[in-house]
Design an enzyme around this catalytic site. Sequence first.
Site, PDB file in Angstrom:
ATOM      1  N   LYS A   1     -15.036   4.050  -9.898  1.00 43.77           N
ATOM      2  CA  LYS A   1     -13.690   4.648  -9.973  1.00 43.77           C
ATOM      3  C   LYS A   1     -13.303   4.905 -11.422  1.00 43.77           C
ATOM      4  CE  LYS A   1      -9.024   4.259  -8.184  1.00 43.77           C
ATOM      5  NZ  LYS A   1      -8.163   3.573  -7.222  1.00 43.77           N
TER       6      LYS A   1
ATOM      7  N   ASN B   1       2.883   1.098 -12.605  1.00 41.55           N
ATOM      8  CA  ASN B   1       2.538  -0.304 -12.336  1.00 41.55           C
ATOM      9  C   ASN B   1       1.706  -0.879 -13.473  1.00 41.55           C
ATOM     10  OD1 ASN B   1      -0.324  -1.414 -11.390  1.00 41.55           O
ATOM     11  ND2 ASN B   1      -0.281   0.785 -10.926  1.00 41.55           N
TER      12      ASN B   1
ATOM     13  N   ASN C   1      -4.533  -1.721 -16.866  1.00 36.55           N
ATOM     14  CA  ASN C   1      -3.773  -2.960 -17.036  1.00 36.55           C
ATOM     15  C   ASN C   1      -4.620  -4.191 -17.332  1.00 36.55           C
ATOM     16  OD1 ASN C   1      -1.321  -1.579 -16.454  1.00 36.55           O
ATOM     17  ND2 ASN C   1      -1.984  -1.530 -14.312  1.00 36.55           N
TER      18      ASN C   1
ATOM     19  N   ASN D   1      -7.907   7.069 -11.020  1.00 44.56           N
ATOM     20  CA  ASN D   1      -6.951   5.975 -11.088  1.00 44.56           C
ATOM     21  C   ASN D   1      -5.641   6.516 -11.690  1.00 44.56           C
ATOM     22  OD1 ASN D   1      -5.870   3.273 -11.257  1.00 44.56           O
ATOM     23  ND2 ASN D   1      -7.981   2.533 -11.344  1.00 44.56           N
TER      24      ASN D   1
ATOM     25  N   PHE E   1      -4.229  -6.738 -11.788  1.00 44.39           N
ATOM     26  CA  PHE E   1      -5.185  -7.365 -10.852  1.00 44.39           C
ATOM     27  C   PHE E   1      -4.695  -8.732 -10.354  1.00 44.39           C
ATOM     28  CE2 PHE E   1      -9.227  -5.129 -12.750  1.00 44.39           C
ATOM     29  CZ  PHE E   1      -8.805  -3.927 -12.200  1.00 44.39           C
TER      30      PHE E   1
HETATM   31  C1  LIG Z   1       1.052  -0.482  -7.494  1.00 47.95           C
HETATM   32  C2  LIG Z   1      -0.340   0.069  -7.637  1.00 47.95           C
HETATM   33  C3  LIG Z   1      -1.403  -0.806  -7.727  1.00 47.95           C
HETATM   34  C4  LIG Z   1      -2.714  -0.309  -7.858  1.00 47.95           C
HETATM   35  N1  LIG Z   1      -3.741  -1.192  -7.915  1.00 47.95           N
HETATM   36  C5  LIG Z   1      -5.018  -0.714  -7.974  1.00 47.95           C
HETATM   37  C6  LIG Z   1      -6.112  -1.598  -7.953  1.00 47.95           C
HETATM   38  O1  LIG Z   1      -5.954  -2.827  -7.850  1.00 47.95           O
HETATM   39  N2  LIG Z   1      -7.353  -1.063  -8.042  1.00 47.95           N
HETATM   40  C7  LIG Z   1      -7.579   0.287  -8.136  1.00 47.95           C
HETATM   41  O2  LIG Z   1      -8.734   0.721  -8.197  1.00 47.95           O
HETATM   42  N3  LIG Z   1      -6.548   1.160  -8.138  1.00 47.95           N
HETATM   43  C8  LIG Z   1      -5.275   0.689  -8.054  1.00 47.95           C
HETATM   44  N4  LIG Z   1      -4.230   1.571  -8.049  1.00 47.95           N
HETATM   45  C9  LIG Z   1      -4.500   3.018  -8.207  1.00 47.95           C
HETATM   46  C10 LIG Z   1      -4.547   3.745  -6.884  1.00 47.95           C
HETATM   47  O3  LIG Z   1      -5.611   3.278  -6.070  1.00 47.95           O
HETATM   48  C11 LIG Z   1      -4.714   5.269  -7.106  1.00 47.95           C
HETATM   49  O4  LIG Z   1      -5.969   5.510  -7.709  1.00 47.95           O
HETATM   50  C12 LIG Z   1      -3.633   5.866  -7.988  1.00 47.95           C
HETATM   51  O5  LIG Z   1      -2.382   5.291  -7.706  1.00 47.95           O
HETATM   52  C13 LIG Z   1      -3.524   7.389  -7.821  1.00 47.95           C
HETATM   53  O6  LIG Z   1      -3.245   7.735  -6.489  1.00 47.95           O
HETATM   54  P1  LIG Z   1      -1.738   8.063  -5.959  1.00 47.95           P
HETATM   55  O7  LIG Z   1      -1.160   9.095  -6.881  1.00 47.95           O
HETATM   56  O8  LIG Z   1      -1.934   8.549  -4.544  1.00 47.95           O
HETATM   57  O9  LIG Z   1      -0.990   6.781  -6.014  1.00 47.95           O
HETATM   58  C14 LIG Z   1      -2.922   1.093  -7.916  1.00 47.95           C
HETATM   59  C15 LIG Z   1      -1.832   1.970  -7.821  1.00 47.95           C
HETATM   60  C16 LIG Z   1      -0.550   1.481  -7.681  1.00 47.95           C
HETATM   61  C17 LIG Z   1       0.603   2.448  -7.570  1.00 47.95           C
END
Ligand SMILES: Cc1cc2nc3c(=O)[nH]c(=O)nc-3n(C[C@H](O)[C@H](O)[C@H](O)COP(=O)(O)O)c2cc1C
Length: 341
Positions: free
Chosen positions: A216, A110, A176, A245, A114
């Site tokens: 984070k 992704n 991003n 993240n 934000f």
């Molecule tokens: C589409 C998408 C949008 C995300 N947006 C945010 C965000 O706005 N803020 C944030 O702290 N992490 C964001 N993340 C990161 C997730 O919170 C998480 O830390 C990361 O995806 C790793 O976990 P996972 O492997 O279970 O997805 C986003 C992840 C994805 C896939």
Amino acid sequence: MYSYLKPLMFSMSAETAHDVTIDGLSALSRLGLFKLLNQARVSDPYECMGLNFPNRVGLAAGLDKNAVAYEAFAALGFGFVEVGTVTPRPQLGNPKPRLFRVPEHKAIINRMGFNNDGVDAMVPRLARRQFDGILGVNIGKNKDTSAEDAYKDYLECLEKVYPYADYVTVNLSSPNTPGLRDLQFGDALKGLLAELKNAQLRLKGETGRYVPMTIKLAPDMAEEDLIGVANQIVEAGLDGIIATNTTIDRTAIAGHPLENEAGGLSGEVLTTVSQNCAKTLVKALDGKIPLIGVGGICDDDSAEERIKAGADLIQIYSALIYEGPGLIKECAKAVKALRDD
Ligand SMILES: Cc1cc2nc3c(=O)[nH]c(=O)nc-3n(C[C@H](O)[C@H](O)[C@H](O)COP(=O)(O)O)c2cc1C
């Protein structure tokens, strides 16, 4: 149920499927019908950062960016839900397409950037909260705010969400927003943490409530940097670390046609990287403040492993897309069983 829904969702573009899901869950939340989803939350009470978590499995930030569906997510069985990232002013995010499934690796890329309605739109939604779990609010900075002024964005968001959040996460790790990850290091981090800590203590005085703050972090850091950052966070008096993240590293999907899409990679491909970060951080933190483990938690085994590595709590995002909401109970039961052993 999800086995019927998934082919339909996967027939849409990733962002359309996301929007349809959030719109549906938001409608259920608004109508107070979220209890229809009730997945009978696994009861595994756990105290962390002075808060009582109903269980140790949470929704990671980024799925409910605008806090429109957190009641529904909670009804699916999460012990805690983190909404956001929210920024002071609304922003559209990056041009589409900006969200990609990598199904061969059960991964997601992704570069949303934000996209969110802004903190003033979020606050009334937080104020209407009914659910009894823990609500975290993840805060960030606007894209067009300079690095020097970044702290003002974080302070504005902190101040506005403080009365409604159970904890606040300071997101320094999205790949991003240009320059955001630089705030994780050196004097930039030191200055920002000092400002945030002062504001937290002032707000505690004003509201009579202490709201813990977590930071984070990204997984794309050398081990010694991660240790240095952890030490700074402890010294500044923050209350917890969330790791990790998404990653900008593409090794895990090398050769895949989407390999060169810019953005953060998440999902199963992140399991080992985030698990290793968790181990490094747990050692560095030495029990002084808790760790919330996130990144590639995709089944009962990976949930168990993250807790065994020393994480106090865990969060899930990408695997929810591939496995569906049954995963929440699977992980919560596995984590609970560790305590029953
Ligand atoms: C589409 C998408 C949008 C995300 N947006 C945010 C965000 O706005 N803020 C944030 O702290 N992490 C964001 N993340 C990161 C997730 O919170 C998480 O830390 C990361 O995806 C790793 O976990 P996972 O492997 O279970 O997805 C986003 C992840 C994805 C896939």
